[in-house]
Design a protein around this motif. Structure first.
Motif, PDB file in Angstrom:
ATOM      1  N   PRO A  19       0.913  -0.965  -0.213  1.00  0.00           N
ATOM      2  CA  PRO A  19       0.004  -0.304  -0.104  1.00  0.00           C
ATOM      3  C   PRO A  19       0.628   1.359   0.237  1.00  0.00           C
ATOM      4  CG  PRO A  19       0.181  -0.563   2.146  1.00  0.00           C
ATOM      5  CD  PRO A  19       1.309  -1.913   1.240  1.00  0.00           C
ATOM      6  N   CYS A  20       0.156   2.173  -0.256  1.00  0.00           N
ATOM      7  CA  CYS A  20       0.835   3.698  -0.493  1.00  0.00           C
ATOM      8  C   CYS A  20       0.184   4.375  -0.009  1.00  0.00           C
ATOM      9  CB  CYS A  20       1.167   3.710  -2.318  1.00  0.00           C
ATOM     10  SG  CYS A  20       1.386   6.154  -2.137  1.00  0.00           S
ATOM     11  N   TYR A  21       0.767   5.272   0.842  1.00  0.00           N
ATOM     12  CA  TYR A  21       0.296   6.593   1.267  1.00  0.00           C
ATOM     13  C   TYR A  21       0.761   7.883   0.874  1.00  0.00           C
ATOM     14  CZ  TYR A  21      -2.374   2.520   4.389  1.00  0.00           C
ATOM     15  OH  TYR A  21      -3.388   2.291   4.727  1.00  0.00           O
ATOM     16  N   ALA A  22      -0.588   9.032   1.426  1.00  0.00           N
ATOM     17  CA  ALA A  22      -0.033  10.352   1.633  1.00  0.00           C
ATOM     18  C   ALA A  22       0.153  10.737   2.779  1.00  0.00           C
ATOM     19  CB  ALA A  22      -0.611  11.207   0.466  1.00  0.00           C
ATOM     20  N   LEU A  23       1.086  12.064   3.339  1.00  0.00           N
ATOM     21  CA  LEU A  23       1.420  12.661   4.131  1.00  0.00           C
ATOM     22  C   LEU A  23       1.021  13.481   3.528  1.00  0.00           C
ATOM     23  CD1 LEU A  23       1.696  12.680   7.272  1.00  0.00           C
ATOM     24  CD2 LEU A  23       4.407  12.635   6.687  1.00  0.00           C
ATOM     25  N   THR A  24       0.680  14.544   4.569  1.00  0.00           N
ATOM     26  CA  THR A  24       0.097  15.935   4.215  1.00  0.00           C
ATOM     27  C   THR A  24       0.001  17.174   5.004  1.00  0.00           C
ATOM     28  OG1 THR A  24      -2.176  16.332   4.137  1.00  0.00           O
ATOM     29  CG2 THR A  24      -1.679  15.167   1.823  1.00  0.00           C
ATOM     30  N   GLY A  25       0.654  17.951   4.735  1.00  0.00           N
ATOM     31  CA  GLY A  25       0.953  19.904   5.350  1.00  0.00           C
ATOM     32  C   GLY A  25       0.169  20.715   4.805  1.00  0.00           C
ATOM     33  N   ALA A  26       0.630  22.194   5.615  1.00  0.00           N
ATOM     34  CA  ALA A  26       0.280  23.164   5.026  1.00  0.00           C
ATOM     35  C   ALA A  26       0.951  23.813   3.418  1.00  0.00           C
ATOM     36  CB  ALA A  26       0.579  24.209   5.870  1.00  0.00           C
ATOM     37  N   GLY A  27       1.310  22.688   3.059  1.00  0.00           N
ATOM     38  CA  GLY A  27       2.010  23.045   1.774  1.00  0.00           C
ATOM     39  C   GLY A  27       0.854  23.096   0.929  1.00  0.00           C
ATOM     40  N   ILE A  28      -0.016  21.596   0.915  1.00  0.00           N
ATOM     41  CA  ILE A  28      -0.867  21.333   0.209  1.00  0.00           C
ATOM     42  C   ILE A  28      -1.665  22.312  -0.002  1.00  0.00           C
ATOM     43  CG2 ILE A  28      -2.965  20.002   1.538  1.00  0.00           C
ATOM     44  CD1 ILE A  28      -2.021  18.001  -1.146  1.00  0.00           C
ATOM     45  N   SER A  29      -2.125  23.114   0.747  1.00  0.00           N
ATOM     46  CA  SER A  29      -2.803  24.234   0.544  1.00  0.00           C
ATOM     47  C   SER A  29      -3.108  25.373   0.173  1.00  0.00           C
ATOM     48  CB  SER A  29      -3.947  23.574   1.862  1.00  0.00           C
ATOM     49  OG  SER A  29      -4.556  22.655   2.152  1.00  0.00           O
ATOM     50  N   THR A  30      -1.711  25.727   0.168  1.00  0.00           N
ATOM     51  CA  THR A  30      -0.834  26.964  -0.018  1.00  0.00           C
ATOM     52  C   THR A  30      -2.137  27.906  -1.681  1.00  0.00           C
ATOM     53  OG1 THR A  30       1.005  26.991  -1.215  1.00  0.00           O
ATOM     54  CG2 THR A  30       0.895  27.154   1.102  1.00  0.00           C
ATOM     55  N   GLU A  31      -2.156  26.186  -2.283  1.00  0.00           N
ATOM     56  CA  GLU A  31      -2.904  26.833  -3.756  1.00  0.00           C
ATOM     57  C   GLU A  31      -4.406  26.838  -3.598  1.00  0.00           C
ATOM     58  OE1 GLU A  31      -0.186  24.957  -7.154  1.00  0.00           O
ATOM     59  OE2 GLU A  31       0.899  23.808  -5.376  1.00  0.00           O
ATOM     60  N   SER A  32      -4.763  26.586  -2.562  1.00  0.00           N
ATOM     61  CA  SER A  32      -6.222  26.949  -2.392  1.00  0.00           C
ATOM     62  C   SER A  32      -6.096  28.391  -1.486  1.00  0.00           C
ATOM     63  CB  SER A  32      -7.075  25.727  -1.543  1.00  0.00           C
ATOM     64  OG  SER A  32      -6.484  24.406  -2.137  1.00  0.00           O
ATOM     65  N   GLY A  33      -5.378  29.113  -1.511  1.00  0.00           N
ATOM     66  CA  GLY A  33      -5.350  30.325  -0.506  1.00  0.00           C
ATOM     67  C   GLY A  33      -5.436  30.112   0.627  1.00  0.00           C
ATOM     68  N   SER A 195       5.033  19.483   2.975  1.00  0.00           N
ATOM     69  CA  SER A 195       5.047  19.655   4.229  1.00  0.00           C
ATOM     70  C   SER A 195       6.365  19.367   4.791  1.00  0.00           C
ATOM     71  CB  SER A 195       4.583  18.331   5.254  1.00  0.00           C
ATOM     72  OG  SER A 195       5.329  18.263   6.797  1.00  0.00           O
ATOM     73  N   SER A 196       6.665  20.843   5.325  1.00  0.00           N
ATOM     74  CA  SER A 196       7.712  21.354   5.945  1.00  0.00           C
ATOM     75  C   SER A 196       9.018  20.153   7.338  1.00  0.00           C
ATOM     76  CB  SER A 196       8.564  22.239   6.396  1.00  0.00           C
ATOM     77  OG  SER A 196       7.935  22.302   8.055  1.00  0.00           O
ATOM     78  N   LEU A 197       7.802  19.049   7.638  1.00  0.00           N
ATOM     79  CA  LEU A 197       8.594  17.633   7.815  1.00  0.00           C
ATOM     80  C   LEU A 197       9.721  18.140   9.330  1.00  0.00           C
ATOM     81  CD1 LEU A 197       8.903  14.977   5.662  1.00  0.00           C
ATOM     82  CD2 LEU A 197       7.420  15.208   7.140  1.00  0.00           C
ATOM     83  N   THR A 198       9.133  19.467   9.919  1.00  0.00           N
ATOM     84  CA  THR A 198       8.944  19.634  11.408  1.00  0.00           C
ATOM     85  C   THR A 198       9.188  20.093  12.566  1.00  0.00           C
ATOM     86  OG1 THR A 198       9.169  21.916  10.349  1.00  0.00           O
ATOM     87  CG2 THR A 198      11.075  20.998  10.031  1.00  0.00           C
ATOM     88  N   VAL A 199       8.254  19.549  12.872  1.00  0.00           N
ATOM     89  CA  VAL A 199       6.817  19.447  13.215  1.00  0.00           C
ATOM     90  C   VAL A 199       6.261  18.222  13.932  1.00  0.00           C
ATOM     91  CG1 VAL A 199       4.155  20.175  14.220  1.00  0.00           C
ATOM     92  CG2 VAL A 199       5.464  21.521  12.406  1.00  0.00           C
TER      93      VAL A 199
END
Ligand code: NAD
Length: 253
Positions: A19-33, A195-199
């Motif tokens: 299986p493949c999963y996605a891990l998303t952070g705030a950067g995926i939503s910047t193009e949504s404003g 994600s900056s992968l820092t949190v």
């Protein structure tokens, strides 16, 4: 590797790793404003210190100020719509390439895009709860109370202060976080997006996956160990990926 080669390599990994999963952070939503935390100039951390403004200490010390600072930001997410990266992840799940999305975002855009298996490890803005009796209410009720002058917003049953069901700094992690660590056991491919992968502790999740791909505009501490790093805007990468897989997104989503 040039960008077209990176897209072809990502498409190959998706065809071959399950299986493949996605891990998303705030950067995926910047193009949504929605601004992220750490982008230079626009990131929220350039304006506020979230540890001071979005922490349990801040909420307990001065709940009215906590809502003054945070509520406008949270309600502003409501006008935002999923972009091609969210839409592609939902489609990849329907097509069987992606088993689910683990997100740090509280904006709800993965669900809105149609993703079904979503772990919102930092919570969401659909509900709130009373800090005294734990009674649960729609988040809209909290917003209405503050807008009509009741700040801090109070529980109608016991008079305790209402708080959003998001994970604040100093909070315990959500049940979704612990569930995500379970689903990642046996994960063959993790695609980290925006994600900056820092949190922490979320930044430690890639170590549970066998292979890691990073799609992020800026470098991350995981780049050295990743199988593939694509430093581009997520909307473009996912648009090109879907074309490479023979499943192009329709124009405008
Ligand atoms: P972050 O701000 O630390 O990092 C975002 C990363 O995304 C940056 O490295 C940046 O280079 C990259 N990026 C920005 N726009 C991009 C794009 N269009 N395509 C590709 N990459 C892009 O974000 P984080 O790692 O998620 O950590 C921040 C914390 O803040 C999270 O815990 C999250 O809960 C919270 N947060 C959530 C939202 C939201 O719900 N949308 C918004 C801001 C912050």
């Amino acid at each position: 590797m040039e960008y077209p080669g990176q897209i072809a390599a990502l498409a190959d990994l998706l065809r071959n790793c399950r299986p493949c999963y996605a891990l998303t952070g705030a950067g995926i939503s910047t193009e949504s404003g929605i601004p992220d935390f750490r982008s230079p100039g626009t990131g929220l951390w350039t304006k506020y210190d979230p540890i001071k403004t979005a922490s349990l200490t801040a909420l307990r010390r001065d709940p009215a100020k906590f809502y003054e600072i945070n509520l406008t930001r949270w309600t502003s997410y409501r006008g935002c719509r999923p972009n091609n990266a969210h839409l592609a992840l939902a489609r990849l799940e329907k097509l069987g390439y992606v088993a689910g999305v683990i997100t740090q975002n509280i904006d709800g855009l993965h669900r809105e895009a149609g993703s079904r298996r979503v772990w919102e490890v930092h919570g969401h803005l659909r509900t709130c709860r009373c800090m005294k009796c734990a009674g649960s209410y729609p988040f809209d009720l909290l917003v209405e109370r503050v807008k009509s002058g009741q700040n801090p917003p109070l529980c109608e049953k016991c008079g305790g202060v209402l708080r959003p069901d998001v994970v604040l700094f100093e909070d315990r992690m959500s049940d979704d976080f612990f569930a995500a660590t379970q689903v990642l056991t046996g994960c063959q491919l993790l695609i980290v997006v925006g994600s900056s992968l820092t949190v922490y502790p979320v930044a430690g999740l890639p170590q549970l996956a066998r292979r890691v791909v990073i799609i992020n505009r800026d470098p991350t501490p995981w780049d050295e160990q990743a199988e593939l790093v694509i430093r581009r805007m997520a909307g473009q990468v996912f648009t090109d990926l879907m074309t490479a897989l023979g499943e192009p997104l329709e124009i405008g989503g």
